[in-house]
Design an enzyme around this catalytic site. Structure first.
Site, PDB file in Angstrom:
ATOM      1  N   ILE A 178       0.767  -1.181   0.035  1.00 27.59           N
ATOM      2  CA  ILE A 178      -0.082   0.092   0.017  1.00 27.59           C
ATOM      3  C   ILE A 178       0.900   1.186   0.159  1.00 27.59           C
ATOM      4  CG2 ILE A 178      -1.759   1.423   1.470  1.00 27.59           C
ATOM      5  CD1 ILE A 178      -2.751  -1.487   2.672  1.00 27.59           C
ATOM      6  N   GLY A 225       7.798   3.263   2.438  1.00 30.07           N
ATOM      7  CA  GLY A 225       8.528   4.409   2.844  1.00 30.07           C
ATOM      8  C   GLY A 225       9.845   4.151   3.168  1.00 30.07           C
ATOM      9  N   LYS A 226      10.721   5.155   3.495  1.00 32.70           N
ATOM     10  CA  LYS A 226      11.974   4.799   4.034  1.00 32.70           C
ATOM     11  C   LYS A 226      12.295   3.698   5.274  1.00 32.70           C
ATOM     12  CE  LYS A 226      14.622   8.726   5.189  1.00 32.70           C
ATOM     13  NZ  LYS A 226      15.433   8.343   6.117  1.00 32.70           N
ATOM     14  N   GLU A 227      11.146   4.120   6.165  1.00 28.40           N
ATOM     15  CA  GLU A 227      11.530   3.277   7.364  1.00 28.40           C
ATOM     16  C   GLU A 227      10.624   1.961   7.417  1.00 28.40           C
ATOM     17  OE1 GLU A 227      11.479   6.352  10.271  1.00 28.40           O
ATOM     18  OE2 GLU A 227      13.414   6.945  10.045  1.00 28.40           O
ATOM     19  N   LYS A 233       2.405  -3.823   8.461  1.00 30.13           N
ATOM     20  CA  LYS A 233       3.456  -2.735   8.338  1.00 30.13           C
ATOM     21  C   LYS A 233       4.938  -3.603   8.890  1.00 30.13           C
ATOM     22  CE  LYS A 233       4.510   1.721  10.252  1.00 30.13           C
ATOM     23  NZ  LYS A 233       3.930   3.158  10.981  1.00 30.13           N
ATOM     24  N   ILE A 250      -7.881  -0.491   6.524  1.00 30.52           N
ATOM     25  CA  ILE A 250      -8.855   0.603   6.345  1.00 30.52           C
ATOM     26  C   ILE A 250      -8.927   1.033   4.724  1.00 30.52           C
ATOM     27  CG2 ILE A 250      -9.256   2.998   7.048  1.00 30.52           C
ATOM     28  CD1 ILE A 250      -7.806   2.512   9.681  1.00 30.52           C
ATOM     29  N   ASP A 267       3.293  12.502  16.330  1.00 26.49           N
ATOM     30  CA  ASP A 267       3.415  12.846  14.886  1.00 26.49           C
ATOM     31  C   ASP A 267       2.315  13.142  14.306  1.00 26.49           C
ATOM     32  OD1 ASP A 267       4.946  13.104  12.698  1.00 26.49           O
ATOM     33  OD2 ASP A 267       5.221  11.209  12.371  1.00 26.49           O
ATOM     34  N   ASN A 313      -0.816  11.630   8.643  1.00 28.29           N
ATOM     35  CA  ASN A 313      -0.942  10.264   9.584  1.00 28.29           C
ATOM     36  C   ASN A 313      -2.452  10.241   9.967  1.00 28.29           C
ATOM     37  OD1 ASN A 313       1.502   9.371   9.523  1.00 28.29           O
ATOM     38  ND2 ASN A 313       2.272  10.465  10.970  1.00 28.29           N
ATOM     39  N   ASP A 324      -0.033   5.385  12.484  1.00 25.43           N
ATOM     40  CA  ASP A 324       1.257   5.475  12.501  1.00 25.43           C
ATOM     41  C   ASP A 324       1.681   6.062  14.016  1.00 25.43           C
ATOM     42  OD1 ASP A 324       3.969   5.922  11.676  1.00 25.43           O
ATOM     43  OD2 ASP A 324       3.664   7.506  10.563  1.00 25.43           O
TER      44      ASP A 324
HETATM   45  N1  LIG Z   1      -4.288   0.140   8.601  1.00 22.42           N
HETATM   46  C1  LIG Z   1      -4.245   0.773   7.355  1.00 22.42           C
HETATM   47  N2  LIG Z   1      -5.242   0.379   6.225  1.00 22.42           N
HETATM   48  C2  LIG Z   1      -4.709   1.220   5.123  1.00 22.42           C
HETATM   49  N3  LIG Z   1      -3.770   1.797   4.816  1.00 22.42           N
HETATM   50  C3  LIG Z   1      -2.988   1.867   5.868  1.00 22.42           C
HETATM   51  C4  LIG Z   1      -2.904   1.371   7.010  1.00 22.42           C
HETATM   52  N4  LIG Z   1      -2.025   1.966   7.908  1.00 22.42           N
HETATM   53  C5  LIG Z   1      -1.127   2.463   6.930  1.00 22.42           C
HETATM   54  N5  LIG Z   1      -1.697   2.671   5.793  1.00 22.42           N
HETATM   55  C6  LIG Z   1      -0.891   3.259   4.478  1.00 22.42           C
HETATM   56  O1  LIG Z   1       0.430   3.141   4.690  1.00 22.42           O
HETATM   57  C7  LIG Z   1       0.902   4.416   4.830  1.00 22.42           C
HETATM   58  C8  LIG Z   1       2.059   4.310   5.803  1.00 22.42           C
HETATM   59  O2  LIG Z   1       1.736   4.101   6.898  1.00 22.42           O
HETATM   60  P1  LIG Z   1       2.497   4.989   8.294  1.00 22.42           P
HETATM   61  O3  LIG Z   1       2.031   6.303   8.186  1.00 22.42           O
HETATM   62  O4  LIG Z   1       1.843   4.017   9.453  1.00 22.42           O
HETATM   63  O5  LIG Z   1       4.040   4.512   7.915  1.00 22.42           O
HETATM   64  P2  LIG Z   1       5.261   5.598   8.026  1.00 22.42           P
HETATM   65  O6  LIG Z   1       5.756   5.207   9.128  1.00 22.42           O
HETATM   66  O7  LIG Z   1       4.665   6.847   7.916  1.00 22.42           O
HETATM   67  O8  LIG Z   1       6.046   5.263   6.800  1.00 22.42           O
HETATM   68  P3  LIG Z   1       7.241   5.957   6.393  1.00 22.42           P
HETATM   69  O9  LIG Z   1       8.438   4.914   6.182  1.00 22.42           O
HETATM   70  O10 LIG Z   1       6.803   6.344   4.967  1.00 22.42           O
HETATM   71  O11 LIG Z   1       7.325   7.109   7.060  1.00 22.42           O
HETATM   72  C9  LIG Z   1      -0.104   5.351   5.103  1.00 22.42           C
HETATM   73  O12 LIG Z   1       0.018   6.568   4.688  1.00 22.42           O
HETATM   74  C10 LIG Z   1      -1.338   4.854   4.636  1.00 22.42           C
HETATM   75  O13 LIG Z   1      -1.448   5.011   3.268  1.00 22.42           O
HETATM   76 MG   LIG Z   2       3.229   7.937   8.413  1.00 18.97          MG
END
Ligand SMILES: Nc1ncnc2c1ncn2[C@@H]1O[C@H](COP(=O)(O)OP(=O)(O)OP(=O)(O)O)[C@@H](O)[C@H]1O
Ligand SMILES: [Mg+2]
Length: 251
Positions: free
Chosen positions: A56, A59-61, A77, A147, A188, A193, A205
């Protein structure tokens, strides 16, 4: 599916996925290291995951994948072992009494991080704050409810269409519930988020979210409020961050 699993296990056993030390960092943008692949395989067994579908988000982390359990979608995740910055996240764990007993090292900090995000989701749900339902965690992987609709995950608030006044009130209400009932500050919070799905906001997040007794929780809350007010101001919502702060934090 059982065959797929054993095939993956076989590959892991044969060390086809095990990179030499130092290679993980270079390949981390494209691939998961062997420990993570093993953890994915183990989690699949633990939660009875049929298969992992498309990412979905990458990202970097971390990477978030759609996966299926008995035909129903979930979100998985996966934190990357090599790019999560120890120093940056250590502060969010150390000051939080709930994780005071956790021993932190470069090797396990990412595991504590996944566990912390899981714990925060549990406590936020219990307080009635909309966020993904936690399903499980294993090493650096977190499983939660998905979601979104069948073919599209919910957009982040930044990309959604919504009624500004109404949604602003909803977000402040959620921050208040998180603070007062779950004793948690998101830490955050921004339009990146929060997901918007069927006219409702979901906090996501929450790995860095801290208990309100964390020494920096006030700074984090003020920053969250600032981000939220700044975002909604673009849509004409007039608000005073100081006033919002005093509605969230009981006098
Ligand atoms: N439970 C979920 N259902 C649907 N989509 C999700 C869900 N959790 C996360 N996402 C999608 O994944 C993306 C990244 O999730 P999240 O913000 O938790 O990670 P992050 O730590 O910001 O990742 P990054 O390494 O990109 O910073 C969200 O912007 C969203 O689009
Ligand atoms: Mg995020």
């Amino acid at each position: 599916m059982e065959n797929d699993r054993s095939a993956l296990e076989q590959l892991i056993k044969e060390k086809l996925f095990s990179f030499k030390e130092g290679m993980d960092r270079k390949t981390s943008d494209l691939l998961f290291d062997s420990r993570t692949l093993k953890a994915i395989y183990e989690l699949m067994g633990k939660l009875d995951i049929d298969y992992i579908d498309y990412p979905i988000s990458t990202g970097k982390e971390s990477g978030v994948f759609k996966a299926y359990v008995h035909g129903k979608p979930i979100a998985v995740k996966i934190y990357k072992m090599s790019t999560l910055k120890f120093g940056k996240i250590e502060n969010y764990i150390r000051g939080d009494y709930r994780f005071a007993k956790e021993k932190l090292s470069r090797g396990n900090v990412v595991y504590v991080w996944a566990k912390k995000e899981f714990t925060n989701l549990v406590e936020l749900r219990k307080a009635g704050v909309l966020c993904p339902v936690p399903i499980g965690f294993h090493r650096n992987i977190l499983a939660m409810s998905y979601i979104g609709s069948k073919d599209m995950s919910a957009p982040i608030l930044k990309d959604a269409e919504f009624e500004p006044e109404k949604v602003f009130k909803e977000v402040v209400g959620m921050m208040t519930k998180a603070y007062r009932k779950a004793n948690i500050v998101h830490a955050d919070l921004s339009e990146y988020n929060m997901l918007y799905y069927r006219k409702k906001v979901y906090f996501i997040d929450v790995g860095q979210s801290v208990n309100i007794k964390h020494p920096s929780s006030e700074i984090f809350l003020r920053r969250d409020i600032f981000n939220v007010c700044t975002f909604f101001r673009k849509f004409g919502v007039v608000s005073d961050p100081l006033e919002i702060y005093s509605t969230i934090v009981p006098a």
